[in-house]
Design a protein around this motif. Structure first.
Motif, mmCIF file in Angstrom:
data_model
loop_
_atom_site.group_PDB
_atom_site.id
_atom_site.type_symbol
_atom_site.label_atom_id
_atom_site.label_comp_id
_atom_site.label_asym_id
_atom_site.label_seq_id
_atom_site.Cartn_x
_atom_site.Cartn_y
_atom_site.Cartn_z
ATOM 1 N N VAL A 104 11.754 -1.816 7.726
ATOM 2 C CA VAL A 104 11.578 -0.960 8.682
ATOM 3 C C VAL A 104 12.639 -0.408 8.908
ATOM 4 C CG1 VAL A 104 10.173 -0.454 10.784
ATOM 5 C CG2 VAL A 104 9.186 -1.954 9.335
ATOM 6 N N ASP A 158 13.509 1.042 12.668
ATOM 7 C CA ASP A 158 13.111 0.131 13.834
ATOM 8 C C ASP A 158 14.639 -0.566 14.363
ATOM 9 O OD1 ASP A 158 12.190 -1.559 15.916
ATOM 10 O OD2 ASP A 158 10.575 -2.411 14.534
ATOM 11 N N PRO A 189 6.298 4.637 10.200
ATOM 12 C CA PRO A 189 6.157 3.220 10.905
ATOM 13 C C PRO A 189 4.834 2.810 11.380
ATOM 14 C CG PRO A 189 7.773 4.993 11.763
ATOM 15 C CD PRO A 189 7.212 5.594 10.651
ATOM 16 N N VAL A 204 10.280 2.084 4.987
ATOM 17 C CA VAL A 204 9.529 2.607 6.394
ATOM 18 C C VAL A 204 10.391 3.752 7.074
ATOM 19 C CG1 VAL A 204 8.326 2.346 8.594
ATOM 20 C CG2 VAL A 204 8.094 0.883 6.521
ATOM 21 N N ALA A 257 3.530 0.352 8.795
ATOM 22 C CA ALA A 257 4.112 -0.918 8.353
ATOM 23 C C ALA A 257 3.366 -2.163 8.439
ATOM 24 C CB ALA A 257 5.522 -0.803 9.340
#
Length: 812
Positions: free
Chosen positions: A246, A249, A231, A184, A234
């Motif tokens: 991710v 993040d 995102p 991601v 996800a």
């Protein structure tokens, strides 16, 4: 080379005709069946929030899907799907341009698929008029090599690097488990950079198996091995049970257990990707951490303790795989003084490496490893280290390390904490002292005196051989003086704890076959075999164990204690065994050995029906008059009195003496009390009993003794004697009626015996025998007592006669 091209255009949102996507141009050799496979691979969906009519800048910022896929016939597809400006009712069209690669045919220039990521070949429009596109003879890479900028990207993704590389490695296996790995990123170009990292890090075969797409809205339904996502998608990927990273993040907290991936991540963060190819040139599994860790350490890449241990372990197994230069660099890196996080497994691996290099390389090369190992053995307390040979510390290097560590070793060995110090620690210190030539002769007696009981204590904590056994045996093999002192200390301990020493010798085969006498150790070593061979014959086991000592108990009484402790460790001897022991050695030997207490236990613990217990008690009182005291002495005297009551003529006052000795011997063993009470009451029930003793007995009103008298009087021998001996019946009547005011215990018991024991016996006699009883009562007592007997006997008879007459009247 001829690579067929494929063009595809999809319907855009807001298309009034709702037309499906379609192939607008297909090169030769691509069948309809393959097109059916290709169509879902080149599909495209706008991200959430995208405008149906984007401006030019917004259109260029939309993600592009760069895809590499394997088809069912073994061929492959490389292509790009990108948004493009449409016309009329569909202002945005999503155009896919792909190249079909036949099975077994490499990409032009033998390039990897990811290298075509930015190729100028990709177009966003179908050939004019839908003309059949010409097959490609080349697929040029992008304007910059795929590796350009990967170092910076890898550093920026440092927290995710190891976990992603671990999953990419698993995804590149021939038959990976689970669905695709989901990467991601906010920009799909960063997904391509991840794939570029994989292309550099993984072997060529693995990279070619790694199918991927840089962008999709539906990761869960993808058949590819790696997919990129934005995102907002996800959460759906996680719900589908996929491995999701991710990278846009917060950084992850937990690290990956994959040691190869952690090592690869450190290589990237050190901006040294060229080391991957160097590691692949070394033998072994391409995904083993060892080869890569070795190359990384040799090139100055800092690694963690597990990775360093992997490097040392791999090099220890393959010392021939590294040239002299690399071995020197590896040793320098492993022994660096700046490392402060070494672990036990790392030191163990370094020890194996030293063993592999020792003798193969000059001592100057291995000296840092030797110093590192002994320093850890002294300061780190690692008792499992494989220590270097003694000649590894010859010369100035050895003198230098001995000058530093020697005082520390002696100080710790001299400390009184030896009992609390683990055995492995003491053994290690003694071995290191010898390696470094540290003289601890003056400390040795105290060290082994503390070490010997610690050996027994630690060995008893768990079944099986203790962990310190191999190192201990090596110590004893290396150092004759330590072996002599330690075996002597254990031999001195054995008389006090023979069972513990015997169990220890079963688990640790100590070498005591030399010239030392060691009688107690030899006995402890003999007892398991003797018990196996002779079984329950403990007397035979004792004789065999005693012979193993090579000494007579007359010359060395302590061997008597050891032998008794080995054979009867957790129990007392039987009376027969105790008498054998008493006869086998003098009282002086038993007194010096302290084994007389075992003989006392045998006498006091014997069952009540053991005949020889009273004789043993008599012999013990004569043999150990000063040693036996307190309640044990009173109990033995009680047994001795039993012997006199049954076989001899005890001193007057024995009825009272039984009570007195019983009270002194509290708490008295039940069997001893039963034997004493039985002997007393049987003597009191004998025809020739002294009247004074019976009088003392009756007047004591001792409930326990009177209860024992009652049981003996009701027993069959007494009943038989009462029926067959009128004089005995007369005697019992006289004594059972002579003390009407003695006390409640005797009064109640005597009345019950008259009515329940004597009366049935008299009733069974002939008239002549009853007359003899009456005459004897009168002769030995008085005419009044004879009248009392007649009244007692008649009252019972008249009572029966009256009941018969009353019954007849009622029936009439």
């Amino acid at each position: 080379m001829s690579l067929a091209q494929v063009h595809y255009i999809s319907a855009a949102p807001g298309d009034a005709e709702k037309t499906a996507g379609r192939f607008t141009a297909v090169g030769p050799g691509v069948s309809q069946a393959l097109l059916a496979e290709i169509e879902p691979l080149v599909g495209y969906a706008l991200p959430d929030g995208a405008s149906d009519r984007p401006a030019d800048a917004e259109l260029r910022s939309l993600p592009q899907a760069f895809t590499y896929a394997a088809l069912s016939d073994g061929s492959r597809l490389v292509g790009r799907t990108a948004p493009a400006r449409g016309e009329g009712p569909a202002p945005v069209r999503f155009h896919a341009h792909a190249v079909h690669i036949p099975s077994g045919v490499p990409l032009p220039g033998d390039r990897l698929p990811v290298e075509a990521w930015r190729s100028p070949h990709w177009v966003s429009v179908t050939p004019v008029g839908g003309a059949l596109p010409d097959p490609l003879g080349a697929l040029p890479p992008g304007p910059a090599p795929v590796r350009e900028g990967l170092d910076d990207f890898a550093v920026s993704r440092g927290p995710w690097l190891a976990a992603v590389l671990a999953d990419l490695r698993r995804a590149s296996e021939e038959a990976p488990a689970g669905g695709p790995v989901v990467l991601v990123e906010r920009q799909n170009a960063d997904v391509a950079r991840w794939l570029g990292l994989a292309a550099v890090t993984l072997p060529r075969d693995s990279v070619e198996r790694l199918t991927f797409t840089t962008y999709t809205r539906r990761p869960g339904s993808s058949a590819l091995r790696v997919v990129g996502a934005l995102p907002e998608d996800a959460a759906a990927a996680r719900e589908a049970g996929l491995r999701v990273h991710v990278c846009a993040d917060r950084p992850p907290v937990d690290g990956t257990p994959d040691m190869w991936a952690r090592t690869a991540a450190r290589v990237w963060r050190s901006r040294a990707p060229e080391l991957f190819q160097a590691a692949r040139e070394l033998p072994g599994d391409p995904f083993a951490a060892g080869p890569l860790a070795v190359i990384a350490l040799c090139n100055g890449v800092a690694l963690g303790p597990e990775e360093r241990a992997a490097a040392a372990g791999w090099a220890a197994e393959r010392p021939y795989a590294l040239d002299a230069e690399r071995i020197g660099r590896l040793v320098e890196a492993l022994a660096s003084p700046g490392i402060d996080d070494r672990t036990g497994s790392e030191f163990d691996a370094v020890g194996r490496l030293f063993g592999a290099l020792d003798g193969r390389c000059p001592a100057s090369v291995t000296a840092p490893l030797a110093a590192m190992l002994v320093t850890e053995a002294v300061r780190g307390g690692n008792g499992s280290l494989e220590l270097p040979r003694r000649d590894a510390f010859a010369g100035p290097d050895g003198e230098a390390i001995a000058g530093v560590l020697g005082p520390e070793i002696l100080t710790e060995l001299e400390s009184g904490a030896g009992g609390a110090r683990p055995v492995a620690r003491t053994v290690q210190l003694l071995r290191v002292a010898r390696l470094l030539g540290v003289n601890g002769t003056e400390l040795l007696p105290g060290v082994v005196d503390r070490l010997a009981p610690a050996l027994l204590a630690e060995a008893s904590e768990e079944p099986g051989p203790p962990a310190f056994a191999p190192a201990l045996l090596e110590l004893l093999d290396e150092q004759f003086d330590v072996r002599t002192a330690l075996l002597g200390a254990l031999d001195r301990i054995a008389p006090a704890a023979p069972g513990a020493v015997a169990r220890f010798l079963e688990r640790v085969a100590l070498p005591f076959t030399g010239t030392q006498a060691l009688p107690h150790l030899r006995m402890c070593a003999e007892v398991p075999g003797a018990m196996t061979t002779l079984g329950r014959d403990r007397t035979a086991v004792w004789h065999r164990v005693l012979r193993a000592a090579g000494l007579s108990p007359f010359a060395e009484p302590l061997v008597l204690r050891t032998a008794v402790g080995l054979v009867w460790e957790d129990r007392a001897p039987t009376v027969e065994e105790a008498r054998m022991l008493l006869e086998a050695a003098t009282s002086d030997a038993h007194r010096a050995a302290g084994t007389w207490a075992r003989l006392v236990d045998a006498a006091l613990g014997a069952p009540a029906d053991t005949e020889d217990a009273t004789a043993l008690a008599h012999d013990l009182l004569r043999a150990f008059p000063q040693e036996i005291g307190g309640r044990e002495r009173a109990a033995l005297q009680l047994l001795d009195l039993c012997r006199d009551l049954r076989t001899g003529a005890p001193e007057p006052g024995w009825a009272e003496q039984v009570r007195t000795l019983r009270d002194r011997a509290e708490p008295l063993e039940p069997a001893v009390q039963e034997r004493a009470f039985t002997a007393l009451v049987e003597r009191l029930l004998a025809p020739d009993r002294p009247g004074a003793e019976l009088y003392d007995f009756v007047r004591s009103d001792d409930a326990e003794l009177i209860a024992a008298y009652d049981r003996a009087a009701r027993a069959e021998p007494t009943r038989t004697r009462l029926r067959t001996h009128p004089a005995y019946a007369a005697d019992c009547f006289t004594h059972w009626t002579a003390h009407p005011h003695a006390g409640p215990a005797w009064t109640t018991t005597a009345a019950a015996l008259l009515d329940e024991v004597l009366r049935p016996a008299v009733r069974a006699m002939t008239a002549e025998a009853v007359a003899e009883v009456e005459e004897t009562v009168g002769r030995t007592g008085s005419s009044g007592r004879a009248n009392a007997f007649r009244d007692w006997n008649r009252s019972r008879a008249l009572g029966r006669l009256g009941r018969r007459i009353a019954g007849r009247v009622r029936r009439g």
